[in-house]
Each structure stands twice: as structure tokens, then as C-alpha cells.
Design a protein around this motif. Structure first.
Motif, PDB file in Angstrom:
ATOM      1  N   ALA A 151       0.869  -1.374   0.083  1.00  0.00           N
ATOM      2  CA  ALA A 151      -0.007   0.001   0.006  1.00  0.00           C
ATOM      3  C   ALA A 151       0.850   1.218  -0.065  1.00  0.00           C
ATOM      4  CB  ALA A 151      -0.881  -0.059   1.211  1.00  0.00           C
ATOM      5  N   PRO A 152       0.604   2.089  -0.901  1.00  0.00           N
ATOM      6  CA  PRO A 152      -0.643   2.158  -1.501  1.00  0.00           C
ATOM      7  C   PRO A 152      -0.295   1.546  -3.098  1.00  0.00           C
ATOM      8  CG  PRO A 152       0.493   4.445  -2.081  1.00  0.00           C
ATOM      9  CD  PRO A 152       1.336   3.646  -0.619  1.00  0.00           C
ATOM     10  N   ALA A 153       0.441   1.177  -3.420  1.00  0.00           N
ATOM     11  CA  ALA A 153       1.143   0.717  -4.544  1.00  0.00           C
ATOM     12  C   ALA A 153       0.813  -0.866  -4.938  1.00  0.00           C
ATOM     13  CB  ALA A 153       2.516   1.059  -5.027  1.00  0.00           C
ATOM     14  N   THR A 162       1.781 -12.287 -21.436  1.00  0.00           N
ATOM     15  CA  THR A 162       1.696 -11.060 -21.102  1.00  0.00           C
ATOM     16  C   THR A 162       0.520 -10.606 -20.430  1.00  0.00           C
ATOM     17  OG1 THR A 162       2.301 -10.875 -23.585  1.00  0.00           O
ATOM     18  CG2 THR A 162       1.242  -8.948 -22.585  1.00  0.00           C
ATOM     19  N   VAL A 163       0.813  -9.466 -19.520  1.00  0.00           N
ATOM     20  CA  VAL A 163      -0.143  -8.907 -18.632  1.00  0.00           C
ATOM     21  C   VAL A 163      -0.336  -7.432 -18.928  1.00  0.00           C
ATOM     22  CG1 VAL A 163      -0.194  -8.476 -16.285  1.00  0.00           C
ATOM     23  CG2 VAL A 163       0.524 -10.546 -16.746  1.00  0.00           C
ATOM     24  N   ALA A 164      -1.607  -7.019 -18.624  1.00  0.00           N
ATOM     25  CA  ALA A 164      -1.999  -5.559 -18.861  1.00  0.00           C
ATOM     26  C   ALA A 164      -2.598  -5.139 -17.674  1.00  0.00           C
ATOM     27  CB  ALA A 164      -2.813  -5.508 -19.949  1.00  0.00           C
ATOM     28  N   ALA A 165      -2.070  -4.001 -17.315  1.00  0.00           N
ATOM     29  CA  ALA A 165      -2.779  -3.341 -16.097  1.00  0.00           C
ATOM     30  C   ALA A 165      -3.472  -1.918 -16.560  1.00  0.00           C
ATOM     31  CB  ALA A 165      -1.532  -2.690 -15.072  1.00  0.00           C
ATOM     32  N   THR A 166      -4.834  -1.808 -16.074  1.00  0.00           N
ATOM     33  CA  THR A 166      -5.503  -1.149 -16.666  1.00  0.00           C
ATOM     34  C   THR A 166      -6.329  -0.233 -15.621  1.00  0.00           C
ATOM     35  OG1 THR A 166      -6.120  -2.204 -18.607  1.00  0.00           O
ATOM     36  CG2 THR A 166      -7.706  -0.386 -18.042  1.00  0.00           C
ATOM     37  N   ILE A 182       2.428   0.030 -10.154  1.00  0.00           N
ATOM     38  CA  ILE A 182       1.131   0.955 -10.240  1.00  0.00           C
ATOM     39  C   ILE A 182       0.765   1.798  -8.947  1.00  0.00           C
ATOM     40  CG2 ILE A 182      -1.387   0.845 -11.232  1.00  0.00           C
ATOM     41  CD1 ILE A 182      -0.482  -2.572 -11.397  1.00  0.00           C
ATOM     42  N   ALA A 183       1.588   2.851  -9.043  1.00  0.00           N
ATOM     43  CA  ALA A 183       1.800   3.513  -7.784  1.00  0.00           C
ATOM     44  C   ALA A 183       0.299   3.853  -7.292  1.00  0.00           C
ATOM     45  CB  ALA A 183       2.485   4.920  -8.095  1.00  0.00           C
ATOM     46  N   THR A 184      -0.772   4.501  -8.123  1.00  0.00           N
ATOM     47  CA  THR A 184      -2.061   4.883  -7.641  1.00  0.00           C
ATOM     48  C   THR A 184      -2.962   4.581  -8.776  1.00  0.00           C
ATOM     49  OG1 THR A 184      -2.062   7.110  -8.650  1.00  0.00           O
ATOM     50  CG2 THR A 184      -0.977   6.845  -6.567  1.00  0.00           C
ATOM     51  N   SER A 185      -4.271   4.598  -8.535  1.00  0.00           N
ATOM     52  CA  SER A 185      -5.363   4.383  -9.557  1.00  0.00           C
ATOM     53  C   SER A 185      -5.375   5.267 -10.657  1.00  0.00           C
ATOM     54  CB  SER A 185      -6.734   4.056  -8.647  1.00  0.00           C
ATOM     55  OG  SER A 185      -7.052   5.308  -8.127  1.00  0.00           O
ATOM     56  N   THR A 186      -4.830   6.599 -10.287  1.00  0.00           N
ATOM     57  CA  THR A 186      -4.899   7.591 -11.476  1.00  0.00           C
ATOM     58  C   THR A 186      -3.328   7.563 -12.173  1.00  0.00           C
ATOM     59  OG1 THR A 186      -4.298   9.157  -9.640  1.00  0.00           O
ATOM     60  CG2 THR A 186      -6.704   8.704 -10.286  1.00  0.00           C
ATOM     61  N   THR A 187      -2.644   6.915 -11.993  1.00  0.00           N
ATOM     62  CA  THR A 187      -1.332   6.921 -12.704  1.00  0.00           C
ATOM     63  C   THR A 187      -0.955   5.531 -13.420  1.00  0.00           C
ATOM     64  OG1 THR A 187      -0.082   6.050 -10.841  1.00  0.00           O
ATOM     65  CG2 THR A 187      -0.086   8.617 -11.342  1.00  0.00           C
TER      66      THR A 187
END
Length: 271
Positions: A151-153, A162-166, A182-187
Motif C-alpha cells: 500500500a498504496p502501490a 503478457t499482462v496488462a494493467a488498466t 502501479i503507484a495509484t489508481s490515477t497513474t
């Protein structure tokens, strides 16, 4: 007991039986291997210890204590290994060997770390798979990967495929051998080096990566599955559209879900 109460009780039992039969028909997972204190239930507060070969159905939250681990084998042969101090929910799992259009594998990692190895569902219907973490929704293409929350990442390690992060910032794809953050839900998710991983994440990935995991033979093992199209390297956004749909479906409950998990655990620890 009065006739009215008897009829009410009978109807309630029948309804529960129908609901249970429906869940079983769609299927889920069995406990293939476990170590230490592993519990499962509709909520963390309702969880009970699990045993090897126990059936785990849709709607179940699986929790591992410190020093504990569990490996779940799903009906399509997919394997999910949960590290210690992990909380994982099977939000919706449906697999019927002869009905690919019904495929559905929606999971939520509330805390901790896991490793997932694709089964028949992920091979024939990769768009039906989604794993939600606090900062993104993870999608796959024929994959063996790990995810950990610090947390928070959230962090990714791709062993195969392959993996995708959306998330709201867009979609980023990662191939075999890559690490992502993935640092935050908006980055937007970004690539990182192994040395940039937090110590706890690096330790979890090392332990999970060392497990001798291979997809188990599911009911569709002998069935010819539809071909899976390769992901164009230059078009991660196309890959993320299916995953984004899964994210929107779960988004209404996501913030509340992560908050409840923390609150329930805190209440349980109060003297």
C-alpha cells in the motif's frame, strides 16, 4: 412450529439449496495444497479453517495468516497460489467445458501477494479474466504472473505470457521477465527493475516464483480450444479494453470492498 413458519422455513431451505446448486454448477476451485492457518468464508469475519481437497465456491474470501500459504486449483486447470498475509476473493468464476461464452473469472486481491497460472479458461477466453487490485485491473494473455500489494502501490512480475494493467490513466502491457509498478489508481503502470521492488514484495515474488506450479488438467484438457490471437506489441490499449469492462463492472463495490476488509480485520483484533 406453526404451518406458516414451517412453510417459510421450507421455502428458505429450498432457496438456499437452489443457490448452492447454481454455484456448484458454475464451479470454482479446490484446495490443492496448504500450509499453516488458511481460512475461507463469505466475509473475513465468517471465515473458517480450510482443509486439503475442500471445495471453494464463488463469493468466497480466502485468507492466509503469517507463515501460511495455499494453492487453489480451479475447474479449468488454472492455479492460484496465495502468499502469507493475503486476502483474495473469488468474485465470480464460471467454467463449462462446452460453453466458452459463459466463461468468467473475476478475482479481487484485497491484500498480500499471489501467483496465477492460466488454465483452459484463460487460454480460450482471456478477456473473461480480471484481477482487481486497489490501483488497477489486471488482464492476461496466456500467462504465469505474480502480483503483490504494498500500500498504496501494487507490483507485477510476469513469468510467462503478457499482462496488462488498466486504470483511469490507461493501459500498460508487460511481457515475460518484466516487473511493473502501479503507484495509484490515477497513474499509468510503469516498468521497474527488480532492485526497485520493496523488500517485502521482492521476498513474496521470490517465494511464489520458486513454487513448482503448473496448470492442472481441467475438464477441458482433451477439448480443442479456440485459437488465441497474439497481442500486437504496439497496441496495449486494445488489450486493455476488455479488462476495463471488467473493472467498470466491479468498480461500484471496489472502494467499499477494500475498506470493509480492513475494518473487519481491525474489529476482530480488538480485545
Amino acid at each position: 412450529m406453526s404451518p406458516i413458519k414451517e412453510r417459510y422455513l421450507s421455502s428458505a431451505i429450498l432457496a438456499l439449496g437452489i443457490a448452492g446448486a447454481a454455484a456448484s454448477a458454475f464451479g470454482a476451485a479446490v484446495v490443492q495444497e496448504l500450509k499453516g492457518d488458511v481460512r475461507a468464508g463469505a466475509t473475513p469475519a465468517q471465515s473458517r479453517p480450510v482443509a486439503a481437497n475442500q471445495r471453494v465456491l464463488t463469493g468466497t474470501v480466502v485468507t492466509t495468516a503469517p507463515g501460511s500459504r495455499v494453492v487453489l486449483r480451479f475447474d479449468d486447470g488454472q492455479v492460484v497460489a496465495l502468499h502469507e498475509n493475503t486476502q483474495f476473493r473469488i468474485d465470480d468464476f464460471r467454467f463449462r467445458p462446452r460453453e466458452p461464452k459463459a466463461d468468467r473469472a473475476a478475482f479481487v486481491l484485497l491484500r498480500g501477494a499471489l501467483r496465477a497460472v492460466t488454465g483452459a479458461l484463460g487460454e480460450r477466453s482471456p478477456g473473461a479474466f480480471s484481477l482487481v487490485v486497489p490501483t488497477a485491473t489486471i488482464g492476461i494473455r496466456g500467462t504465469d504472473f505474480m502480483v503483490a500489494i504494498a500500500a498504496p502501490a501494487a507490483y507485477l512480475s510476469v513469468l510467462k505470457g503478457t499482462v496488462a494493467a488498466t486504470n483511469v490513466a490507461g493501459t500498460a502491457a508487460f511481457g515475460a521477465g518484466a516487473f511493473g509498478s502501479i503507484a495509484t489508481s490515477t497513474t499509468l503502470a510503469v516498468s521497474v527493475t527488480a532492485s526497485a521492488l520493496p523488500a517485502a514484495v521482492s521476498s513474496a515474488f521470490r517465494d511464489l516464483g520458486a513454487l513448482p506450479i503448473t496448470p492442472a488438467a481441467g475438464p477441458a484438457a482433451g477439448e480443442k480450444l479456440p485459437e488465441t490471437a497474439a497481442l500486437p506489441a504496439q497496441d496495449a490499449s486494445a488489450f486493455g479494453r476488455e479488462t476495463a469492462e471488467r473493472a467498470r463492472e466491479l468498480k461500484g463495490n471496489l472502494g467499499r470492498e477494500f475498506g470493509q476488509g480492513v475494518s473487519e480485520e481491525a474489529r476482530q483484533r480488538k480485545p
